[in-house]
Motif scaffolding. Structure first.
Motif, PDB file in Angstrom:
ATOM      1  N   UNK A   2       0.805  -1.213   0.000  1.00 52.36           N
ATOM      2  CA  UNK A   2       0.000   0.000   0.000  1.00 52.36           C
ATOM      3  C   UNK A   2       0.836   1.260   0.000  1.00 52.36           C
ATOM      4  N   UNK A   3       2.161   1.135   0.187  1.00 52.25           N
ATOM      5  CA  UNK A   3       2.951   2.338   0.412  1.00 52.25           C
ATOM      6  C   UNK A   3       3.006   3.242  -0.803  1.00 52.25           C
ATOM      7  N   UNK A   4       3.022   2.680  -2.025  1.00 49.82           N
ATOM      8  CA  UNK A   4       3.101   3.532  -3.200  1.00 49.82           C
ATOM      9  C   UNK A   4       1.780   4.218  -3.486  1.00 49.82           C
ATOM     10  N   UNK A   5       0.700   3.779  -2.806  1.00 48.27           N
ATOM     11  CA  UNK A   5      -0.603   4.368  -3.048  1.00 48.27           C
ATOM     12  C   UNK A   5      -1.058   5.264  -1.902  1.00 48.27           C
ATOM     13  N   UNK A   6      -0.230   5.477  -0.884  1.00 54.13           N
ATOM     14  CA  UNK A   6      -0.632   6.308   0.230  1.00 54.13           C
ATOM     15  C   UNK A   6      -0.806   7.748  -0.201  1.00 54.13           C
ATOM     16  N   UNK A  60      11.187   5.512 -11.277  1.00 57.13           N
ATOM     17  CA  UNK A  60      10.772   4.287 -11.967  1.00 57.13           C
ATOM     18  C   UNK A  60      10.178   4.625 -13.336  1.00 57.13           C
ATOM     19  N   UNK A  61       9.332   5.653 -13.373  1.00 55.52           N
ATOM     20  CA  UNK A  61       8.723   6.078 -14.632  1.00 55.52           C
ATOM     21  C   UNK A  61       9.794   6.562 -15.610  1.00 55.52           C
ATOM     22  N   UNK A  62      10.763   7.323 -15.101  1.00 52.63           N
ATOM     23  CA  UNK A  62      11.828   7.839 -15.952  1.00 52.63           C
ATOM     24  C   UNK A  62      12.676   6.743 -16.563  1.00 52.63           C
ATOM     25  N   UNK A  63      12.956   5.691 -15.785  1.00 55.33           N
ATOM     26  CA  UNK A  63      13.726   4.559 -16.308  1.00 55.33           C
ATOM     27  C   UNK A  63      12.978   3.892 -17.452  1.00 55.33           C
ATOM     28  N   UNK A  64      11.680   3.676 -17.267  1.00 58.51           N
ATOM     29  CA  UNK A  64      10.900   2.969 -18.272  1.00 58.51           C
ATOM     30  C   UNK A  64      10.668   3.808 -19.524  1.00 58.51           C
ATOM     31  N   UNK A  65      10.723   5.125 -19.398  1.00 58.05           N
ATOM     32  CA  UNK A  65      10.534   5.992 -20.569  1.00 58.05           C
ATOM     33  C   UNK A  65      11.857   6.289 -21.266  1.00 58.05           C
ATOM     34  N   UNK A  66      12.957   5.811 -20.710  1.00 57.49           N
ATOM     35  CA  UNK A  66      14.269   6.080 -21.267  1.00 57.49           C
ATOM     36  C   UNK A  66      14.646   5.122 -22.377  1.00 57.49           C
ATOM     37  N   UNK A  80       7.359   9.860  -3.652  1.00 56.00           N
ATOM     38  CA  UNK A  80       7.073  10.505  -4.933  1.00 56.00           C
ATOM     39  C   UNK A  80       8.290  10.460  -5.854  1.00 56.00           C
ATOM     40  N   UNK A  81       9.453  10.704  -5.283  1.00 58.98           N
ATOM     41  CA  UNK A  81      10.677  10.701  -6.078  1.00 58.98           C
ATOM     42  C   UNK A  81      10.945   9.313  -6.657  1.00 58.98           C
ATOM     43  N   UNK A  82      10.658   8.277  -5.872  1.00 60.41           N
ATOM     44  CA  UNK A  82      10.861   6.915  -6.343  1.00 60.41           C
ATOM     45  C   UNK A  82       9.934   6.606  -7.516  1.00 60.41           C
ATOM     46  N   UNK A  83       8.682   7.021  -7.406  1.00 63.16           N
ATOM     47  CA  UNK A  83       7.730   6.778  -8.490  1.00 63.16           C
ATOM     48  C   UNK A  83       8.167   7.481  -9.766  1.00 63.16           C
ATOM     49  N   UNK A  84       8.669   8.710  -9.642  1.00 67.31           N
ATOM     50  CA  UNK A  84       9.155   9.445 -10.808  1.00 67.31           C
ATOM     51  C   UNK A  84      10.379   8.769 -11.406  1.00 67.31           C
TER      52      UNK A  84
END
Length: 600
Positions: A115-119, A139-145, A133-137
């Motif tokens: 649940x931690x990423x959805x808090x 992860x997204x940045x890695x996948x869009x790279x 929030x920084x971790x989510x960004x």
């Protein structure tokens, strides 16, 4: 019912032993994604039961009777059925008259790490919320790279290392700068320290088959290869035998794949990767280093959406192997707030360039057998991967070292990490809470520490009480665990404007503390504002506490007796060089301390 699709499925509860399948159906928009179908299925059963989660297996021709026969238990199901891809469209994935297999699992009553990423941000403090929030960004940045093979090209690698999504592997962009060093990787999982220890163990007995396969590997890589594929095919078989794993190509949702991957099923029905391998025909053939490409492959593998459940439960530890021509390198990787990759061995020459050199086979085989045993440790770890509990206003365990206890008065004291005390991925100092007394403490990791100087100042109430300063042992390469009481207050850096001199009474109080330090023949080699605190006054006290009694020195890494061999480290930060006038590896003197005081 326009634009709706009816899907039939067989379902069983994950906790059932043996499985007991039932049949049902659900109607859903075919333009939604597979993970939306999983959510709908979970919601369907949550209406009449406890909260459920659901995983879908690829459709096959089944009914409840044949399903019970084909999949009597979880182990069989994981071996015979693969997960549907969460990001694919329902209508494209589930065509024809095939039956879905649905694995339902009841969520525990406590709040799990899932649940931690959805808090909501309102439920966490600034540091914890910002880290999430920084971790989510990230992860997204890695996948869009860029894909791993493209990212590993030197020009692209340089660009990425200067961006917001660098690998913390020690390499940096010369223009952008930035911190790409990270804490020692062994503090995040014991398998890495165990590998290093096994490599050094003269008593480690290497099986004869590993020795023979290693000799085959050395002969194989001594042959010059002008194409990557033949090298891949030949070394894949030999490496798999040496490491005792089945290496295969694993395709991610984004159609990228690691060269060779050994997968391990988890309790969450998702594959993890204890080891990833990148093989190149010869060094420099395609303009990229296999160790760098392996690092980007690891990042893509674990930042992929289909591995969300694994990310929510661990720091995703893995070994990475790079093989290019006759050169071999072994690395460790974890995913905390960033991907951390560290070389656990230098590039090692495998070519058979000397006759009468059986020692080479023995040396390489020892390292590879140590890797084999350590990969087995990670396979067992992933096989039993639990869901950690994340306490309110505490950081997720993935961001924390695996060490969670210390010895005090011959008793083990457990603790829980609250947050890092520095907003930087390289932070090795944390606020924590003791499980026995619920008292706040500071956890720090260090290569060396001025224990005597700290105790001297703590006895004078000029430093926090030191609870322990002990070596973590050979598995952690002699790293020290330092535990002290937590001081409520502000550093001089936070309390005062850095563009202005400190108030006279503050400077005088620091000077008095330094004089007391000198009475024990100690010097303080890092006298900067972040390393001196003003303790808060206790509420309710009638008399104001003198400022000099609120001063606390908090960083004793470079503190000790002058002339005792105490030196500044290599790679000294410019802020220390400029303030102290020292050079790296200089003996720490009182003159350095006094010069820093003048610039305080």
């Amino acid at each position: 019912m326009a634009n709706k699709q009816k899907l039939f499925y067989v379902a069983t509860l994950k906790q059932s032993k043996p499985f007991d399948f039932v049949t049902s159906s659900i109607t859903i928009d075919p333009n939604l994604q597979v993970d939306d179908l999983e959510t709908a299925l979970a919601a369907k059963y949550a209406e009449s039961h406890d909260t459920f989660a659901a995983n879908l297996k690829n459709p096959i021709s089944l009914n409840p009777d044949t399903a019970n026969e084909a999949f009597p238990d979880l182990k069989t199901l994981l071996e015979k059925a693969t997960c549907a891809t969460p990001e694919d469209l329902i209508g494209e994935t589930f065509r024809g008259r095939r039956t879905l297999v649905v694995l339902l699992h009841r969520k525990p009553s406590h709040t799990p790490a899932t649940s931690v990423e959805d808090q909501d941000d309102s439920e966490v403090n600034d540091v914890v919320g910002q880290l999430r929030q920084d971790f989510s960004k990230y992860v997204k940045g890695v996948m869009e790279g860029k894909t791993p093979s493209v990212a590993a090209k030197s020009s692209n690698y340089n660009e990425i290392q200067g961006s917001d999504v660098p690998l913390l592997d020690g390499r940096f962009n010369g223009r952008a700068g930035g911190q790409t060093a990270a804490p020692p990787i062994e503090i995040y999982h014991p398998a890495f320290g165990a590998f290093s220890k096994r490599c050094k163990d003269p008593e480690l007995e290497v099986p004869n088959d590993v020795l023979c396969h290693t000799a085959s590997l050395l002969r194989s890589v001594s042959k010059i290869s002008v194409q990557e594929a033949p090298r891949d095919s030949e070394t894949r078989v030999i490496l798999a035998k040496i490491l005792g794993v089945s290496c295969e190509h694993v395709m991610n949702l984004n159609q990228t794949l690691s060269d060779l991957t050994s997968v391990q099923h988890t309790l969450q029905s998702i594959n993890a990767a204890p080891v990833l391998v990148e093989v190149k025909g010869e060094l420099g053939v395609d303009g990229s280093d296999p160790s760098v490409q392996a690092s980007f492959s690891y990042a893509r593998f674990y930042c992929n959406r289909e591995r969300t459940a694994v990310r929510k439960r661990s720091c995703c530890p893995a070994f990475l192997v790079g093989l290019t021509g006759p050169w071999l390198v072994i690395m460790g990787a974890v995913l905390t707030s960033r991907v951390i990759v560290q070389r656990l061995s230098p590039y090692e020459w495998l070519g058979c360039s000397r006759v009468l050199d059986d020692d080479q086979v023995l040396q390489v085989a020892r390292r590879l057998y140590a890797l084999r045993l350590s990969i087995a440790d990670l396979k067992e770890y992933y096989q039993n991967l639990p869901s950690p509990v994340v306490q309110h206003n505490h950081i997720h365990p993935r961001f924390c070292p695996c060490i969670n206890s210390f010895s005090l008065d011959c008793k083990d004291v457990s603790f829980v990490y609250v947050q890092p005390l520095e907003r930087d991925p390289s932070s090795i100092i944390f606020k924590a809470v003791r499980c026995d007394t619920q008292s706040p403490i500071v956890i720090k990791f260090a290569r060396r520490y001025g224990e005597a100087a700290h105790k001297w100042m703590a006895d004078k109430r000029l430093a926090p009480k030191l609870l322990t300063c002990k070596s973590l042992g050979e598995n952690y390469n002699g790293l020290l665990l330092v535990v002290m009481e937590f001081v409520e207050g502000q550093t001089l850096h936070d309390a005062y404007d850095s563009t202005k001199p400190l108030p006279k009474d503050v400077r005088d109080s620091v000077r008095k503390a330094l004089d007391i330090l000198a009475q024990g023949d100690f010097v303080f080699g890092d006298l900067r504002r972040p390393n001196v605190m003003l303790e808060n006054e206790n509420e309710g006290e009638e008399l104001e506490v003198p400022l000099e009694k609120r001063i606390r020195f908090i960083d004793f890494d470079w503190a000790g007796r002058e002339g005792s061999g105490l030196r500044y480290p290599f790679h000294l930060a410019s802020v220390v060089l400029e303030a102290s006038g020292a050079s790296e590896n200089d003996p720490i003197t009182r003159a350095h301390q006094d010069k820093m005081f003048e610039k305080l």
